[in-house]
Scaffold this active site. Structure first.
Site, PDB file in Angstrom:
ATOM      1  N   ASP A  57       5.783   3.116   0.600  1.00 33.20           N
ATOM      2  CA  ASP A  57       4.336   2.917   0.500  1.00 33.20           C
ATOM      3  C   ASP A  57       3.752   2.344   1.778  1.00 33.20           C
ATOM      4  OD1 ASP A  57       3.653   3.614  -2.347  1.00 33.20           O
ATOM      5  OD2 ASP A  57       5.251   2.164  -2.707  1.00 33.20           O
ATOM      6  N   ASP A  88      11.030   2.117   4.210  1.00 31.39           N
ATOM      7  CA  ASP A  88      10.162   1.788   3.092  1.00 31.39           C
ATOM      8  C   ASP A  88       9.331   3.040   2.803  1.00 31.39           C
ATOM      9  OD1 ASP A  88       8.605   0.151   1.250  1.00 31.39           O
ATOM     10  OD2 ASP A  88       7.045   0.168   2.783  1.00 31.39           O
TER      11      ASP A  88
END
Length: 224
Positions: free
Chosen positions: A14, A12
């Site tokens: 963020d 991922d």
């Protein structure tokens, strides 16, 4: 129990590779203040981490009692985020782990709920090591039908890496991201905000405090 033999790693972005969550908080509060909305505190924010843009906007507009539509919220925040995202810093251990896996020939990908536009802004200070990724899948990718917690983003990433989902390891900071990884049939390690309650990650294979704490050997990945 025999350790898994992971063949690819998906990250991922963020709050996992890049420290952007503070920017989201700042921008959301600026908009809330403009309309006399509630405080965007942790009791609300914890439910938005990892959501796709429209789902996030819909939740925030309702939770903060804003007199605008989700679409209007997204339009208002665009210039504010365009200005701030290029300053995003790397999370602890992120660059070192990405460089290590790349050097060892392990296929790596980014699977993010961000749009491609925001992805490009966020990596402005980090283009050199982000170029090491073999694939980048954003929420607005033509092959992605639904954002997290749907598995689409991770399944597309695995396909582009040429690795079966069962042989992939995902690093995520959100419960929605872990749900997406597990729905894709992948291993999932949670590295969440310390304020996130443990019981939100019971479906993760492991929970760590940072990427610096990753035990590569436990996943059958090269250590040196």
């Amino acid at each position: 129990m025999t350790a898994p033999q992971i063949k690819a790693v998906i990250f991922d972005m963020d709050g996992l590779l890049l420290d952007t969550e503070g920017i989201y908080t700042e921008v959301t509060q600026l908009i809330a203040d403009r309309f006399g909305g509630r405080r965007f505190d942790w009791s609300i924010k914890q439910h938005t981490i990892g959501l796709g843009a429209y789902a996030l906007a819909s939740y925030i507009v309702q939770a903060l009692e804003l007199p605008i539509s989700a679409q209007a919220f997204l339009e208002l925040r665009t210039p504010l985020m365009n200005e701030r995202f290029p300053q995003a810093a790397a999370m602890a251990g992120a660059e070192a782990l990405v460089r290590h896996l790349s050097a060892k020939g392990i296929p790596i990908a980014v699977g993010t709920s961000s749009s491609r536009h925001y992805f490009d802004l966020k990596i402005a200070r980090h283009r050199e090591w982000f170029e090491l990724f073999d694939a980048v899948v954003t929420a607005d990718d033509p092959q992605v039908g639904a954002a997290k917690p749907a598995p689409d983003i991770f399944l597309v990433a695995a396909q582009r890496l040429g690795v079966a989902p069962a042989d992939c390891l995902v690093f995520e900071d959100s419960p929605f991201g872990i749900s997406a990884a597990k729905a894709a049939g992948m291993y999932a390690v949670a590295i969440p905000d310390p304020a996130m309650a443990d019981d939100k990650f019971l479906h993760a294979d492991r929970r760590l405090h940072s990427l610096e704490a990753v035990d590569l050997k436990a996943w059958g990945l090269p250590t040196d």
